[in-house]
Design a protein around this motif. Structure first.
Motif, PDB file in Angstrom:
ATOM      1  N   VAL A 140       0.853  -1.187   0.000  1.00 21.23           N
ATOM      2  CA  VAL A 140       0.000   0.000   0.000  1.00 21.23           C
ATOM      3  C   VAL A 140       0.889   1.237   0.000  1.00 21.23           C
ATOM      4  CG1 VAL A 140      -1.753   1.306   1.271  1.00 21.23           C
ATOM      5  CG2 VAL A 140      -1.856  -1.196   1.211  1.00 21.23           C
ATOM      6  N   LEU A 141       0.660   2.118  -0.961  1.00 20.31           N
ATOM      7  CA  LEU A 141       1.382   3.373  -1.023  1.00 20.31           C
ATOM      8  C   LEU A 141       0.491   4.458  -0.440  1.00 20.31           C
ATOM      9  CD1 LEU A 141       3.696   4.637  -3.788  1.00 20.31           C
ATOM     10  CD2 LEU A 141       2.070   6.206  -2.749  1.00 20.31           C
ATOM     11  N   ILE A 142       0.944   5.067   0.666  1.00 21.41           N
ATOM     12  CA  ILE A 142       0.174   6.114   1.328  1.00 21.41           C
ATOM     13  C   ILE A 142       0.671   7.462   0.829  1.00 21.41           C
ATOM     14  CG2 ILE A 142      -0.483   7.158   3.523  1.00 21.41           C
ATOM     15  CD1 ILE A 142       0.853   3.700   3.724  1.00 21.41           C
ATOM     16  N   ALA A 143      -0.236   8.229   0.209  1.00 17.04           N
ATOM     17  CA  ALA A 143       0.124   9.523  -0.370  1.00 17.04           C
ATOM     18  C   ALA A 143      -0.215  10.630   0.612  1.00 17.04           C
ATOM     19  CB  ALA A 143      -0.636   9.735  -1.678  1.00 17.04           C
ATOM     20  N   PRO A 144       0.741  11.488   0.952  1.00 15.54           N
ATOM     21  CA  PRO A 144       0.433  12.626   1.812  1.00 15.54           C
ATOM     22  C   PRO A 144      -0.541  13.560   1.110  1.00 15.54           C
ATOM     23  CG  PRO A 144       2.814  12.303   1.617  1.00 15.54           C
ATOM     24  CD  PRO A 144       2.159  11.446   0.580  1.00 15.54           C
ATOM     25  N   PRO A 145      -1.336  14.303   1.865  1.00 14.79           N
ATOM     26  CA  PRO A 145      -2.277  15.239   1.233  1.00 14.79           C
ATOM     27  C   PRO A 145      -1.553  16.322   0.445  1.00 14.79           C
ATOM     28  CG  PRO A 145      -2.159  15.586   3.618  1.00 14.79           C
ATOM     29  CD  PRO A 145      -1.424  14.336   3.335  1.00 14.79           C
TER      30      PRO A 145
END
Length: 272
Positions: A140-145
């Motif tokens: 899972v790649l978590i993208a910062p806002p």
């Protein structure tokens, strides 16, 4: 070696646009033939009343229609932000957002999700990144806002020789092979040898240019020290294992995982 299908969690909020663009860039990078947008929403049944005076029989259809309208907006946003790509797929339903994503993730090699902005705690965000990481069985790649591009030319690996970290490195191999430089980062905590040099040798044997970087916490939290080390080496992506265990219906997370999920300014690829 690559990711043949990339899935991105979408909602009707404008912040999804950056996330879709990021997923699209990654699809272009790997020539992924399929980019999948996923959205789901469950009506707020707490608003429903069986009191005829409150319009009870009419409320439920309205709640469902509101959900459908938001998913239509999410689909339109996805189509617009991902325009120009040959193969797009859209999956949506009136359902629990997390459970729907978990069910659909079988079709993905990589899942891209977002996280809540720290300065906007009231922001509605349907899927908790922690739950997606711990339960999907996918990287899972978590993208910062506010970030629409993930620079994968330099990658940092948050290393500790554990099952979770080894899994994360294996899941990130398509990205690591494309990076111009990989730095194996270790934050000393006195728990034993870091074995970072061993990982460097493993990566170099696969043709990946890699080196090590070490630091101590020096009063900073381990996650903060790890992010600082990655930034010092100009990394645009941090790869790390996710640590936690199920506690009845909730997850209890290790401090580093919790802090990274909450506030990491870099894109973060996690596996559990």
């Amino acid at each position: 070696m690559g990711y043949a299908s990339i899935m991105v969690a979408v909602d009707a909020e404008e912040g999804s646009r950056d996330r879709v663009r990021m997923a699209g860039h990654l699809a272009d990078l790997f020539g992924a033939p399929l980019l999948i947008g996923v959205a789901a929403e469950r009506p707020d049944y707490g608003l429903f009343s069986t009191d005829p005076g409150a319009g009870g029989p009419y409320v439920l259809p309205v709640l469902h229609e509101n959900c459908l309208e938001r998913m239509r907006r999410a689909e339109a946003l996805f189509a617009e932000a991902a325009a120009g790509r040959s193969r797009l797929a859209w999956r949506s339903d009136i359902a629990d957002p997390l459970l729907f994503l978990l069910a659909q993730s079988m079709a993905a090699d990589l899942v891209v999700i977002g996280r809540q902005a720290r300065d906007n705690p009231a922001e509605r965000f349907a899927i908790a990144p922690a739950d997606a990481v711990m339960q999907s069985g996918r990287p899972v790649l978590i993208a910062p806002p506010g970030l629409a591009f993930c620079d994968t030319t330099r990658i940092a690996i948050g290393w500790k020789n554990t099952r979770e970290a080894r899994r994360a490195v294996a899941d990130a191999m398509p990205l690591l092979h494309r990076a111009s430089r990989v730095v194996v980062c270790h934050v000393a905590d006195g728990s034993g040898p870091d074995e970072a040099d061993d990982l460097v040798r493993v990566l170099e044997a696969r043709g990946i240019a890699a080196g090590t970087a070490r630091t101590t916490r020096d009063g900073a939290a381990t996650a903060e020290a790890l992010v600082n080390l990655a930034c010092e080496h100009a990394a645009g992506l941090l790869v790390t294992g996710a640590y936690g265990h199920s506690r009845l219906s909730e997850w209890a997370f290790g401090g580093v995982t919790r802090d990274l999920l909450r506030a990491c300014p870099l894109c973060c690829l996690m596996s559990h």
